[in-house]
Design an enzyme around this catalytic site. Structure first.
Site, PDB file in Angstrom:
ATOM      1  N   ARG A  62      28.909   5.366 -21.195  1.00 37.99           N
ATOM      2  CA  ARG A  62      29.851   4.248 -21.324  1.00 37.99           C
ATOM      3  C   ARG A  62      31.270   4.753 -21.546  1.00 37.99           C
ATOM      4  NH1 ARG A  62      27.499  -1.274 -23.630  1.00 37.99           N
ATOM      5  NH2 ARG A  62      25.383  -1.148 -22.791  1.00 37.99           N
ATOM      6  N   LYS A  63      31.395   5.706 -22.436  1.00 38.53           N
ATOM      7  CA  LYS A  63      32.729   6.210 -22.746  1.00 38.53           C
ATOM      8  C   LYS A  63      33.390   6.855 -21.518  1.00 38.53           C
ATOM      9  CE  LYS A  63      35.256   9.464 -25.703  1.00 38.53           C
ATOM     10  NZ  LYS A  63      36.261   8.519 -26.219  1.00 38.53           N
ATOM     11  N   LEU A  64      32.625   7.700 -20.814  1.00 35.51           N
ATOM     12  CA  LEU A  64      33.231   8.464 -19.730  1.00 35.51           C
ATOM     13  C   LEU A  64      33.491   7.608 -18.494  1.00 35.51           C
ATOM     14  CD1 LEU A  64      31.415  11.890 -20.054  1.00 35.51           C
ATOM     15  CD2 LEU A  64      33.713  11.259 -20.808  1.00 35.51           C
ATOM     16  N   MET A  72      33.066   7.559 -29.506  1.00 33.43           N
ATOM     17  CA  MET A  72      34.167   6.876 -30.192  1.00 33.43           C
ATOM     18  C   MET A  72      35.084   6.282 -29.126  1.00 33.43           C
ATOM     19  SD  MET A  72      34.797   9.374 -33.491  1.00 33.43           S
ATOM     20  CE  MET A  72      35.157  10.880 -32.573  1.00 33.43           C
TER      21      MET A  72
END
Length: 267
Positions: free
Chosen positions: A167-169, A120
């Protein structure tokens, strides 16, 4: 909200904290058959149909959304797995690293249920189920159109669990790192009596940023890493004098010294 009709197929939401409860309530209001479960019910859960156990929540569900702390993600998946219907989609929405997402995916390998790594990409409040998401894993292509019916902005980034988390991290390194740097800088500016000026300068810099700004930052770091490392060492010393923790300033100096060392090793 886009109303989605999934017929009798249920969506289970495991974890009804701030994020999970918002998502479950949005899904319910949009016409989905929702069953929520949390072992520690608290907060406003009005309008969310509750199950008495994880097994009851997931039994017969087409989609299971796990919205928990990463430290319990494996336990939640293991508890749910024996009760999933054939062809169900289990979507792990927790913020965790690619290694944990891959371990979770391995639980579903060889079975009929499909795993999805969900990242998210914005705070869930106040967006709820409309929070932008990246999806990866065996069930990503199947989950994407279901979520889009509820107005969720979704991008499928690949079939390998962990790709969405990566991608998020990596973005978190940038965005959360920038946030921490701004916080530390403003603490120092407050102690030095120049906070109002620095707030205005930061706001101006952010409002003027574009793709060229990114290229200048990257190239400037490459070319001037040594000088900037010394500058940040001096900045950390100033923060020490002001009585302000210099965590970010010292880490930045160390990071720039690493860039200097790596460039020296490459020539």
């Amino acid at each position: 909200m886009i109303v989605a009709n999934l017929g009798a197929a249920a969506i289970a939401v495991l974890g009804l904290g701030e994020a999970g409860s918002l998502m479950a309530r949005d899904l319910t209001r949009a016409g989905a058959t929702v069953r929520g479960y949390d072992p520690d019910l608290h907060g406003d859960l009005s309008g969310i149909p509750l199950a008495a156990s994880p097994a009851e929540a997931v039994r017969g569900a087409a989609v299971v959304l796990s919205v928990n702390w990463a430290r319990v993600a494996l336990d939640v998946a293991r508890d749910a797995l024996p009760h999933l219907r054939p062809g169900a989609i289990f979507a792990d929405c927790n913020t965790a690293g690619p290694a944990l997402k891959a371990e979770l995916a391995s639980l579903f390998a060889g079975g009929s249920a499909a795993f999805v790594d969900v990242a998210m990409m914005a705070p869930v409040p106040p967006l709820g189920i409309r929070v932008p998401m990246f999806l990866a894993g065996a069930g990503a292509e199947r989950l994407a159109p279901i979520l889009r019916r509820f107005g969720t902005p979704v991008d499928v980034v690949g079939p390998t669990a962990g790709d969405a988390a990566a991608r998020k991290l990596t973005r978190s390194v940038f965005f959360k790192g920038m946030s921490a740097a701004i916080w530390e800088a403003l603490e120092a500016a407050r102690a030095a009596g120049v906070e109002e000026w620095l707030r205005a300068d930061i706001a101006r810099t952010l409002s003027e940023a574009n793709a060229a700004t990114l290229e200048r930052i990257v190239e400037g770091t490459r070319r001037h890493a040594r000088r900037r490392a010394h500058e940040m060492t001096d900045a950390a010393a100033l923060l020490d004098q002001l009585g302000v923790p210099s965590t970010i300033a010292r880490a930045t100096a160390a990071s720039l010294e690493r860039v200097v060392a790596e460039q020296g090793a490459s020539v």
